[in-house]
Design a protein around this motif. Structure first.
Motif, PDB file in Angstrom:
ATOM      1  N   GLY A 167      -5.952  -6.890 -21.444  1.00  0.00           N
ATOM      2  CA  GLY A 167      -5.000  -5.798 -21.485  1.00  0.00           C
ATOM      3  C   GLY A 167      -3.803  -6.151 -22.338  1.00  0.00           C
ATOM      4  N   GLU A 168      -3.087  -5.125 -22.716  1.00  0.00           N
ATOM      5  CA  GLU A 168      -1.952  -5.265 -23.626  1.00  0.00           C
ATOM      6  C   GLU A 168      -0.902  -6.235 -23.071  1.00  0.00           C
ATOM      7  OE1 GLU A 168       2.099  -4.173 -24.657  1.00  0.00           O
ATOM      8  OE2 GLU A 168       1.136  -3.402 -22.854  1.00  0.00           O
ATOM      9  N   GLU A 218      -2.211 -10.995 -28.791  1.00  0.00           N
ATOM     10  CA  GLU A 218      -2.438  -9.550 -28.866  1.00  0.00           C
ATOM     11  C   GLU A 218      -3.599  -9.134 -27.983  1.00  0.00           C
ATOM     12  OE1 GLU A 218      -2.260  -8.108 -32.877  1.00  0.00           O
ATOM     13  OE2 GLU A 218      -0.516  -9.357 -33.297  1.00  0.00           O
ATOM     14  N   SER A 219      -4.706  -8.656 -28.547  1.00  0.00           N
ATOM     15  CA  SER A 219      -5.804  -8.180 -27.694  1.00  0.00           C
ATOM     16  C   SER A 219      -6.676  -9.363 -27.283  1.00  0.00           C
ATOM     17  CB  SER A 219      -6.626  -7.114 -28.418  1.00  0.00           C
ATOM     18  OG  SER A 219      -7.266  -7.652 -29.540  1.00  0.00           O
ATOM     19  N   GLN A 220      -6.408  -9.880 -26.105  1.00  0.00           N
ATOM     20  CA  GLN A 220      -7.177 -11.015 -25.614  1.00  0.00           C
ATOM     21  C   GLN A 220      -8.000 -10.591 -24.410  1.00  0.00           C
ATOM     22  OE1 GLN A 220      -4.356 -14.029 -24.379  1.00  0.00           O
ATOM     23  NE2 GLN A 220      -4.388 -13.300 -22.284  1.00  0.00           N
ATOM     24  N   ARG A 221      -9.064 -11.332 -24.221  1.00  0.00           N
ATOM     25  CA  ARG A 221      -9.915 -11.174 -23.040  1.00  0.00           C
ATOM     26  C   ARG A 221     -10.314 -12.582 -22.634  1.00  0.00           C
ATOM     27  NH1 ARG A 221     -15.600  -9.506 -22.192  1.00  0.00           N
ATOM     28  NH2 ARG A 221     -15.611  -8.633 -20.098  1.00  0.00           N
ATOM     29  N   VAL A 222      -9.928 -12.988 -21.431  1.00  0.00           N
ATOM     30  CA  VAL A 222     -10.147 -14.361 -20.999  1.00  0.00           C
ATOM     31  C   VAL A 222     -10.623 -14.371 -19.545  1.00  0.00           C
ATOM     32  CG1 VAL A 222      -7.707 -14.683 -20.407  1.00  0.00           C
ATOM     33  CG2 VAL A 222      -9.100 -16.670 -20.855  1.00  0.00           C
ATOM     34  N   LEU A 254     -12.899 -15.124 -24.283  1.00  0.00           N
ATOM     35  CA  LEU A 254     -13.961 -14.277 -24.795  1.00  0.00           C
ATOM     36  C   LEU A 254     -13.507 -13.610 -26.093  1.00  0.00           C
ATOM     37  CD1 LEU A 254     -14.789 -12.690 -21.333  1.00  0.00           C
ATOM     38  CD2 LEU A 254     -15.985 -14.579 -22.442  1.00  0.00           C
ATOM     39  N   GLN A 255     -12.200 -13.331 -26.175  1.00  0.00           N
ATOM     40  CA  GLN A 255     -11.599 -12.730 -27.366  1.00  0.00           C
ATOM     41  C   GLN A 255     -10.131 -13.111 -27.394  1.00  0.00           C
ATOM     42  OE1 GLN A 255     -12.070  -8.450 -27.524  1.00  0.00           O
ATOM     43  NE2 GLN A 255     -10.249  -8.249 -28.759  1.00  0.00           N
ATOM     44  N   PRO A 256      -9.550 -13.547 -28.443  1.00  0.00           N
ATOM     45  CA  PRO A 256     -10.160 -13.862 -29.728  1.00  0.00           C
ATOM     46  C   PRO A 256     -10.933 -15.181 -29.661  1.00  0.00           C
ATOM     47  CG  PRO A 256      -7.839 -14.425 -29.795  1.00  0.00           C
ATOM     48  CD  PRO A 256      -8.101 -13.802 -28.447  1.00  0.00           C
ATOM     49  N   SER A 257     -11.628 -15.495 -30.733  1.00  0.00           N
ATOM     50  CA  SER A 257     -12.419 -16.725 -30.763  1.00  0.00           C
ATOM     51  C   SER A 257     -11.492 -17.943 -30.808  1.00  0.00           C
ATOM     52  CB  SER A 257     -13.359 -16.730 -31.971  1.00  0.00           C
ATOM     53  OG  SER A 257     -12.612 -16.656 -33.171  1.00  0.00           O
TER      54      SER A 257
END
Length: 150
Positions: A41-42, A51-55, A75-78
């Motif tokens: 989420g933001e 910024e746009s991360q997913r962990v 998972l994002q970013p690499s």
């Protein structure tokens, strides 16, 4: 102006490739899995600057309930950099130190999980036996066995 005081240290974070392997390794040391979640989420990207991360995270807690390790798998970013096998005198994060009851028994158990002694178990005066090990994913861990109990 009143100076704000430190209340506690909540946790340290270690980025890993495999949460399952890291959880298993830290459970062998004696930590307990407190929870596991995906953070995105933001708001979360504003905290880390990614910024746009997913962990995906797993929170591990020590037996006394006072200390935690947050294991993170991005998972994002690499992943952009890998410091896992840096020598012990490298800048930045060095190691986590755990006090254990029996250092030889703990080293033996962790070696079954692929851990390797960095050098050897040494004795510091009549106070401690100490060693560094490379655990899962090359994470550097310090182990200490207190010889004199107060």
């Amino acid at each position: 102006m009143k100076k704000s005081k430190l209340l506690r240290m909540d946790n340290i974070s270690i980025v890993v490739e495999s949460l399952d392997n890291a959880i298993s390794f830290f459970e062998e040391i004696g930590l307990t899995l407190e929870g596991r979640a995906t953070i995105e989420g933001e708001w979360s990207g504003r905290v880390t600057g990614l910024e746009s991360q997913r962990v995906e995270i797993a929170m591990m807690v020590t037996p006394d309930g006072h200390s935690r390790i947050e294991l993170s798998r991005f998972l994002q970013p690499s992943i952009q950099s890998d410091h896992r096998n840096a020598p012990v005198n490298a800048f930045g994060y060095l190691r986590v130190m755990f006090t254990v009851e029996d250092i030889d028994e703990m080293v033996s158990r962790l070696e079954k999980h692929g851990a390797k002694l960095v050098s050897e178990v040494v004795q510091y005066e009549n106070a401690y036996r100490l060693c560094y090990i490379r655990g899962v994913e090359g994470i550097l861990i310090g182990l200490a066995e207190q010889l004199v109990h107060t």
